[in-house]
Enzyme design. Structure first.
Site, PDB file in Angstrom:
ATOM      1  CG  LEU A  24      -4.354  -1.904 -42.787  1.00 13.35           C
ATOM      2  CD1 LEU A  24      -3.166  -1.074 -43.235  1.00 13.35           C
ATOM      3  CD2 LEU A  24      -4.771  -1.487 -41.382  1.00 13.35           C
TER       4      LEU A  24
ATOM      5  CB  SER B 206     -17.156  -5.794 -40.963  1.00 17.67           C
ATOM      6  OG  SER B 206     -17.409  -6.962 -41.717  1.00 17.67           O
TER       7      SER B 206
ATOM      8  CE1 TYR C 241     -22.288   7.788 -40.668  1.00 18.27           C
ATOM      9  CE2 TYR C 241     -22.624   6.244 -38.874  1.00 18.27           C
ATOM     10  CZ  TYR C 241     -21.847   7.181 -39.513  1.00 18.27           C
ATOM     11  OH  TYR C 241     -20.608   7.515 -38.998  1.00 18.27           O
TER      12      TYR C 241
ATOM     13  CB  SER D  57     -11.946   4.387 -41.750  1.00 11.44           C
ATOM     14  OG  SER D  57     -11.631   3.723 -42.952  1.00 11.44           O
TER      15      SER D  57
ATOM     16  CB  SER E 206     -17.066  13.301 -35.523  1.00 11.76           C
ATOM     17  OG  SER E 206     -16.527  12.333 -36.386  1.00 11.76           O
TER      18      SER E 206
END
Length: 298
Positions: A218, A263, A57, A211, A161
């Site tokens: 969305l 977020s 990441y 997500s 995952s």
């Protein structure tokens, strides 16, 4: 408002928060040390104590950024749970990786864990996941690597995952897997129907969900106008935000998925916590499914 209640990921598994905080974009958030501390501590105060990482990441920089906070607050380690992933090697000439590829070899798994522990400033991970299914994955080799990490105390539990049910079943036949972290949302509800969530229910484990708001799409009317309108109307009726409602829709599934909120906004953490307190009835749940699929169930 009281903090969220922690819950087990699986029988004899780790105790996680019902939603997790995701650090995928931490490097992009450009937090100051004080801002990062405020974000992490806000999550913890809400009862969101599970933090989701991966070695790559932020160009292999996010774990070290989080580690700066943990090294400054070592007493918090016993109150949080750290998840990380390994196995993706993006094209990076400086590392000798000429093409993006996957690596589930024993050597890479062990080396990746050592790097994650150093970057995070901890001596163990609560959960390690193989990040993507590797066509060259040798289940016996991965099982041996997991056994070595568990014996050394560097990793307490393991999972995967983005694995299909058959890929999960293969590796699970060699070693205990406590979750499958997959993409799922009202805009990507395939795991509810392709056997992924069914398999978790059968095994008595809880999926983790990345997500869960489809990367924010969305909540945008252009993505799917009918669904957006349904979310807006129902959220108003229930006196919650559309994000809270969309997360509660996932949480309502009997597989009890753990959504990952990724977020930088403190309000997004509040919305995730609120979703854990919102129990949708069946009609609300199916109304959103119908809006997502463009038709009522047959």
């Amino acid at each position: 408002m009281s903090p969220l209640h922690a819950t087990q990921l699986a029988p004899e598994g780790p105790v996680f928060s019902p939603v997790a905080a995701g650090l995928w974009r931490l490097h992009d958030w450009n937090f100051s040390p004080a801002e990062l501390s405020a974000w992490v501590e806000h999550a913890i105060q809400l009862g969101i104590t599970t933090f989701d990482h991966a070695d790559l990441y932020g160009g292999f920089r996010c774990e070290a950024l989080f580690g700066q906070w943990l090294k400054a607050n070592p007493g918090q380690r016993e109150h949080i749970q750290l998840v990380s992933k390994c196995g993706i090697k993006p094209a990076d000439a400086s590392r000798g990786w000429q093409v993006k590829h996957y690596d589930s070899s024993r050597a890479h798994i062990l080396a990746s864990v050592d790097a994650s522990l150093q970057n995070l400033g901890t001596d163990y991970l609560d959960l390690l996941l193989i990040h993507r299914p590797d066509p060259l994955l040798d289940p016996d080799e991965v099982a041996e690597a997991f056994a070595s990490l568990k014996q050394s105390g560097k990793v307490l539990h393991f999972g995967v995952s983005n694995f299909s049910p058959s890929q999960f079943a293969l590796l699970a036949s060699r070693t205990a897997l406590l979750t499958n972290q997959v993409e799922a949302s009202l805009l990507h509800n395939a795991p509810l129907f392709d056997g992924t969530f069914d398999q978790c229910l059968q095994a008595g484990i809880r999926p983790m969900v990345w997500s869960p708001l489809a990367g924010g799409r969305l909540l945008q009317p252009a993505a799917q106008p009918a669904l957006h309108a349904a979310l807006q109307q129902m959220a108003a009726e229930l006196a919650v935000t559309p994000a809270t409602l969309a997360l509660a829709w996932l949480l309502r599934h009997p597989a009890r998925p753990i959504p990952i909120s990724g977020s930088r906004r403190l309000a997004a953490l509040d919305e995730a916590a609120a979703a854990c307190r919102l129990q949708l009835d069946r009609q609300h749940w199916f109304a959103l499914l119908a809006a997502a699929q463009g038709q009522a169930v047959a």
